[in-house]
Design an enzyme around this catalytic site. Structure first.
Site, PDB file in Angstrom:
ATOM      1  NE  ARG A 177     111.854 125.752  23.279  1.00 55.24           N
ATOM      2  CZ  ARG A 177     110.935 125.278  24.119  1.00 55.24           C
ATOM      3  NH1 ARG A 177     110.781 125.829  25.320  1.00 55.24           N
ATOM      4  NH2 ARG A 177     110.189 124.255  23.784  1.00 55.24           N
ATOM      5  N   GLY A 236     112.885 139.733  34.103  1.00 55.91           N
ATOM      6  CA  GLY A 236     112.012 138.847  34.861  1.00 55.91           C
ATOM      7  C   GLY A 236     110.590 139.362  34.911  1.00 55.91           C
ATOM      8  CE1 TYR A 246     103.152 135.744  33.247  1.00 61.16           C
ATOM      9  CE2 TYR A 246     103.475 133.454  32.629  1.00 61.16           C
ATOM     10  CZ  TYR A 246     103.668 134.492  33.525  1.00 61.16           C
ATOM     11  OH  TYR A 246     104.364 134.273  34.663  1.00 61.16           O
ATOM     12  CE  LYS A 277      86.270 143.755  -4.221  1.00 59.16           C
ATOM     13  NZ  LYS A 277      87.079 144.782  -4.881  1.00 59.16           N
ATOM     14  CE1 TYR A 326      85.594 139.401  -7.770  1.00 62.09           C
ATOM     15  CE2 TYR A 326      85.584 140.879  -9.657  1.00 62.09           C
ATOM     16  CZ  TYR A 326      85.861 140.635  -8.329  1.00 62.09           C
ATOM     17  OH  TYR A 326      86.389 141.631  -7.543  1.00 62.09           O
ATOM     18  CG  ASN A 330      85.932 144.855  -9.803  1.00 60.47           C
ATOM     19  OD1 ASN A 330      86.491 144.121 -10.612  1.00 60.47           O
ATOM     20  ND2 ASN A 330      86.200 144.831  -8.522  1.00 60.47           N
ATOM     21  CB  SER A 368      75.036 132.407 -19.534  1.00 66.11           C
ATOM     22  OG  SER A 368      74.098 131.690 -18.768  1.00 66.11           O
TER      23      SER A 368
HETATM   24  C1  UD1 Z   1     106.669 131.715  34.551  1.00 61.44           C
HETATM   25  C2  UD1 Z   1     106.580 131.638  36.073  1.00 61.44           C
HETATM   26  C3  UD1 Z   1     106.310 130.192  36.490  1.00 61.44           C
HETATM   27  C4  UD1 Z   1     105.070 129.651  35.812  1.00 61.44           C
HETATM   28  C5  UD1 Z   1     105.203 129.818  34.299  1.00 61.44           C
HETATM   29  C6  UD1 Z   1     103.894 129.459  33.642  1.00 61.44           C
HETATM   30  C7  UD1 Z   1     108.068 133.401  36.853  1.00 61.44           C
HETATM   31  C8  UD1 Z   1     109.385 133.719  37.427  1.00 61.44           C
HETATM   32  N1  UD1 Z   1     107.809 132.111  36.634  1.00 61.44           N
HETATM   33  O1  UD1 Z   1     107.824 130.995  34.181  1.00 61.44           O
HETATM   34  O2  UD1 Z   1     106.117 130.126  37.900  1.00 61.44           O
HETATM   35  O3  UD1 Z   1     104.880 128.305  36.146  1.00 61.44           O
HETATM   36  O4  UD1 Z   1     105.500 131.190  33.950  1.00 61.44           O
HETATM   37  O5  UD1 Z   1     104.040 129.506  32.239  1.00 61.44           O
HETATM   38  O6  UD1 Z   1     107.273 134.278  36.639  1.00 61.44           O
HETATM   39  N2  UD1 Z   1     108.132 138.298  30.297  1.00 61.44           N
HETATM   40  C9  UD1 Z   1     108.330 139.645  30.116  1.00 61.44           C
HETATM   41  N3  UD1 Z   1     109.457 140.219  30.614  1.00 61.44           N
HETATM   42  C10 UD1 Z   1     110.375 139.507  31.312  1.00 61.44           C
HETATM   43  C11 UD1 Z   1     110.177 138.136  31.509  1.00 61.44           C
HETATM   44  C12 UD1 Z   1     109.027 137.551  30.984  1.00 61.44           C
HETATM   45  O7  UD1 Z   1     107.512 140.322  29.507  1.00 61.44           O
HETATM   46  O8  UD1 Z   1     111.354 140.117  31.752  1.00 61.44           O
HETATM   47  C13 UD1 Z   1     106.925 137.684  29.740  1.00 61.44           C
HETATM   48  C14 UD1 Z   1     107.252 136.663  28.682  1.00 61.44           C
HETATM   49  O9  UD1 Z   1     107.241 137.259  27.404  1.00 61.44           O
HETATM   50  C15 UD1 Z   1     106.117 135.658  28.844  1.00 61.44           C
HETATM   51  C16 UD1 Z   1     105.790 135.743  30.327  1.00 61.44           C
HETATM   52  O10 UD1 Z   1     106.281 136.970  30.780  1.00 61.44           O
HETATM   53  O11 UD1 Z   1     104.970 136.044  28.140  1.00 61.44           O
HETATM   54  C17 UD1 Z   1     106.359 134.574  31.134  1.00 61.44           C
HETATM   55  O12 UD1 Z   1     107.766 134.611  31.076  1.00 61.44           O
HETATM   56  P1  UD1 Z   1     108.628 133.295  30.940  1.00 61.44           P
HETATM   57  O13 UD1 Z   1     110.039 133.670  30.901  1.00 61.44           O
HETATM   58  O14 UD1 Z   1     108.104 132.451  29.849  1.00 61.44           O
HETATM   59  O15 UD1 Z   1     108.331 132.605  32.357  1.00 61.44           O
HETATM   60  P2  UD1 Z   1     108.488 131.092  32.717  1.00 61.44           P
HETATM   61  O16 UD1 Z   1     109.910 130.772  32.886  1.00 61.44           O
HETATM   62  O17 UD1 Z   1     107.712 130.282  31.760  1.00 61.44           O
END
Ligand code: UD1
Ligand code: CA
Length: 449
Positions: A15, A80, A103, A333, A348, A368, A387
């Site tokens: 996004r 995940g 995060y 600078k 300057y 410079n 000046s």
């Molecule tokens: C996650 C939590 C949710 C919490 C929310 C808070 C999980 C399943 N859910 O949801 O409970 O309320 O954050 O913001 O954890 N990332 C990776 N690799 C992956 C997936 C994610 O590095 O495979 C990183 C993302 O870049 C991001 C963070 O982990 O920085 C969170 O991932 P995101 O997918 O945004 O989780 P949410 O759905 O927001």
């Protein structure tokens, strides 16, 4: 107790509509990732592991730019948050101590909060950071019973009753590193998203007879960024908080909402900042200095009692000693101004050393750059640069020396000497009067035509 930080930064951030991975978008001149890493520094981590995926090379370079010791692991496919944390296991196989998961796109977790989490580990095997959400939206929900955390349920998988819970999961988790990885090993992906959920470790821990607890923080700390609009919101919230913190520490802002700070700006007590001042990164302002309106500063140091601006520009390497004055339309600078030195107008100064008490006249320029190389200008103490002097570097002006206005100085000036590098003045009596008459007569004939 040693602590390892695991920072999740593999996501693409669809996004954001960007070629840049989300965690490298900047807030107050620093990538979001650095904000997260800096928050974690409060715990003096023995090891920092960043999980990269999307544009991993860029993320690695940025992480190691902030902390050369940071280790980066790759998560090839984003399956995940639990899967992401699992990628850090090899880097922590020999690690004794706690792991804290942060995060990369949640830049504002405070140091106090992380310290509270580390302390809560004394009473719980797994500690989760939760917050009361004004609008719980799609956050994971914390299912509690008294003090105990029973499990975390993702919005997508929650019942209506669970969705009514307002205590939400921030994502930040602390546990013994070995325990964390052993819990993650058994996390499955049989859920609405088909993802390996990190929050599932809570229920698994409970099944094993381990305890889980919640540390609470303000919702503002858990603010995450998913879009440009949220990035702008995060920027505004950083600026508000940073200005408020500085005012609490004794800095005067005439119009705080017009001052833009960088992530690492340091301003001392009793310093004064007028409206519309912009700070880039790497600026330190000592106590009692005054930064006047519309000045732009980056990578510089301003000492006690110095006055900068209005409309001054201090670029990287500008170093102003005590009681210096830098006035309007002056650019500095990579230059040092000694105690009490003044450059008050239209100047300057680049790649220069200016001795204490020296006065730099309006319109002075250190030439410079010869098109290929940069050269230094050195000016001694208590000198007076007239000046409109052009100082063609490399050049040295001795202590107490003077240059005449309009001089082009191409060779060194001895201490105490006056250097004049300009054409001698010629006067022609009555010549101006005649010239005016001639010109006016010409204009009169043109009008008739
Ligand atoms: C996650 C939590 C949710 C919490 C929310 C808070 C999980 C399943 N859910 O949801 O409970 O309320 O954050 O913001 O954890 N990332 C990776 N690799 C992956 C997936 C994610 O590095 O495979 C990183 C993302 O870049 C991001 C963070 O982990 O920085 C969170 O991932 P995101 O997918 O945004 O989780 P949410 O759905 O927001
Ligand atoms: Ca998220």
């Amino acid at each position: 107790m040693s602590i390892a930080l695991i920072i999740l930064a593999a996501g693409k951030g669809t996004r954001m509509e960007s070629d840049l991975p989300k965690v490298l978008h900047r807030i107050a001149h620093a990538p979001m990732l650095w904000h997260a890493m800096r928050a974690g520094q409060a715990l003096e981590p023995a090891r920092v592991v960043v999980v990269a995926g999307h544009e991993a090379e860029m993320v690695t370079a940025s992480a190691q730019d902030y902390d050369p010791e940071a280790r980066v692991v790759l998560q090839g496919e984003q399956l995940g948050t639990a899967h992401a944390v699992a990628q850090a296991a090899p880097e922590l196989a020999d690690f004794d101590g706690d792991a804290i998961v942060l995060y990369g796109d949640t830049p504002f977790i405070s140091q106090d909060t992380l310290e509270a989490m580390a302390r809560a580990r004394a009473t719980h095997d797994v500690v989760v950071l939760g917050f009361e959400a004004a609008d719980p939206g799609r956050y994971g929900r914390l299912v509690t019973e008294g003090d105990a955390l029973l499990r975390i349920v993702e919005f997508k998988d929650a019942t209506d009753e669970e969705r009514a819970i307002t205590l939400c999961n921030s994502g930040v988790v602390a546990a013994d590193a070995r325990t964390l990885f052993s819990l993650i090993e058994v996390v499955g992906n049989d859920n609405a998203a088909g993802e390996y959920y990190l929050p599932d470790i809570v229920a698994i821990a409970r099944e094993r007879g381990l305890s889980a607890g919640v540390v609470h923080c303000a919702e503002a700390e858990t603010l995450g960024v998913n879009s440009r609009a949220e990035l702008a919101g995060a920027e505004a919230s950083f600026q508000r908080a940073a200005r408020a913190r500085m005012m609490e520490d004794g800095v005067t802002f005439h119009a705080p909402e017009t001052v833009y700070l960088a992530w690492d700006t340091v301003i001392g007590r009793d310093a004064e900042v007028e409206p519309n001042v912009i700070f880039g990164s790497g600026v330190t302002i000592e106590s009692g200095a005054r930064i006047r309106a519309f000045s732009h500063l980056e990578g510089c140091h301003v000492s006690r009692g110095a006055v900068v601006g209005p409309f001054a520009r201090l670029r990287p390497g500008a170093e102003l000693a005590e009681d210096t004055h830098v006035g309007n339309f002056v650019e500095i600078k990579n230059a040092y101004l000694g105690e009490g030195a003044k450059a008050n107008h239209l100047t300057y100064l680049g790649d220069a050393d200016i001795g204490e008490g020296t006065n730099i006249g309006a319109g002075t320029i250190t030439c410079n750059y010869d098109g290929v190389f940069k050269h230094r200008t050195t000016i001694g103490k208590n000198a007076f640069i007239g000046s409109d002097t052009m100082l063609v570097a490399p050049v040295t002006i001795g202590d107490g020396a003077m240059t005449g206005s309009g001089s082009v100085i191409t060779s060194d000036v001895a201490p105490g000497a006056l250097a004049l590098g300009r054409a001698k003045q010629v006067d022609k009596p009555g010549f101006a009067t005649k010239l005016f008459e001639m010109l006016r007569a010409k204009k009169a004939t043109q009008k008739k035509d």
